[in-house]
Design an enzyme around this catalytic site. Sequence first.
Site, mmCIF file in Angstrom:
data_model
loop_
_atom_site.group_PDB
_atom_site.id
_atom_site.type_symbol
_atom_site.label_atom_id
_atom_site.label_comp_id
_atom_site.label_asym_id
_atom_site.label_seq_id
_atom_site.Cartn_x
_atom_site.Cartn_y
_atom_site.Cartn_z
ATOM 1 N N GLY A 65 0.818 -1.194 0.000
ATOM 2 C CA GLY A 65 0.000 0.000 0.000
ATOM 3 C C GLY A 65 0.861 1.256 0.000
ATOM 4 N N GLY A 114 0.432 -5.130 0.706
ATOM 5 C CA GLY A 114 -0.703 -5.095 -0.205
ATOM 6 C C GLY A 114 -0.481 -5.872 -1.479
ATOM 7 C CD GLU A 137 1.938 -5.862 6.542
ATOM 8 O OE1 GLU A 137 1.500 -5.771 5.382
ATOM 9 O OE2 GLU A 137 2.567 -6.862 6.954
ATOM 10 C CG ASP A 145 -3.363 -4.912 6.153
ATOM 11 O OD1 ASP A 145 -2.178 -5.050 5.792
ATOM 12 O OD2 ASP A 145 -4.072 -3.969 5.744
#
Length: 359
Positions: A65, A114, A137, A145
């Site tokens: 991301g 991501g 992360e 996630d």
Amino acid sequence: MTSQIIARSDDAVGHLTLDRPGALNALGYDMLGEIAGVLDAWRDDPTVRVVLLDGAGDRGFCAGGDVRELHASIVAGRQADARRYFRREYAVDAAIAESPVPVVSIMDGITMGGGVGLGAHAAVRVVTERSRVAMPETRIGFTPDVGGSWLLSRAPGRLGEHLALGAVTMDGADAVHAGLADHLVPTERLPLLRQDLVDLAAAGVDPVDPESVREVARRHAVEPPTSALLARQARVDRCYAAATVPEIVARLREAARAGDAAAGAEADELEALSPTAVTVALAAIRSARTLPDLRAGLEQEYRLVSWFVDTQPDLVEGIRAQVVDKDREPAWHPASLADVAPDLGARALAYVPTEPLWG
């Protein structure tokens, strides 16, 4: 707005290429919207029988991301925008996983965060000898996630905890062993793989059997070398089965005293990362093992990321230190594992976001 993807449909194959090579194809909010629109159109397009998902440039599929965008939203007090980003991202991940049209992802080069959410939920997941795969992360004070906690919770033994807490980078063989990829295809064979997918899709069989797509990938795959994760599986299973992160660190220190230098390095790493992040990541992996499916995993992750966005300083501080200022000197709060509240993981898992994930 200039498009950040390349999407074309020909010969019954939908070619979807992430097109931000200068940013390692990092996913911004608008880019995710473009991807969602294309997937939605192709879902009901009878002329698209296979979707091929890859990234532009020769450095990577997708670095994750756009955390600069995330950082800017939170610093400006726009937490609602940050939560909206995750809702869109998770909807795209679910759309790939649930696509009635077989999706083939080529996770060549850097594939992190991501990028794993896009590539590792496809029906057929390809890595190469250049792949570098991770859920990193915790390095920015966050938790895995995009369905990553769901995937890692199903890795052999306690590898899920190891890979999530320490943000470990895997090569292609490791990714196959951990269950984040299906086939290792040498980069020199990728053009042949693409052409055979076109030939299969153009053959007129409707719908295309996902197993026939997997067979095409197997035709070009090679047997992965032995995963380096196997060499430390026994130690990982023993150490990362401990109930808490401090106990995991203690077991790693014990292994180091017995001569396992790598265990000592892992302990050092866990103590340097955000105490909040590693504590929540451990709770997330273990809770994900009890969940029935990917959507449930994404719902749990949405609660967790909303908790970080809405209440925790470590996410902003981690992105600042690693990406914005790049001083690599984050000031975590709390600063040490000893100061983490015993119920922190449970409180994060119980958080109720302002807006629901699906809706």
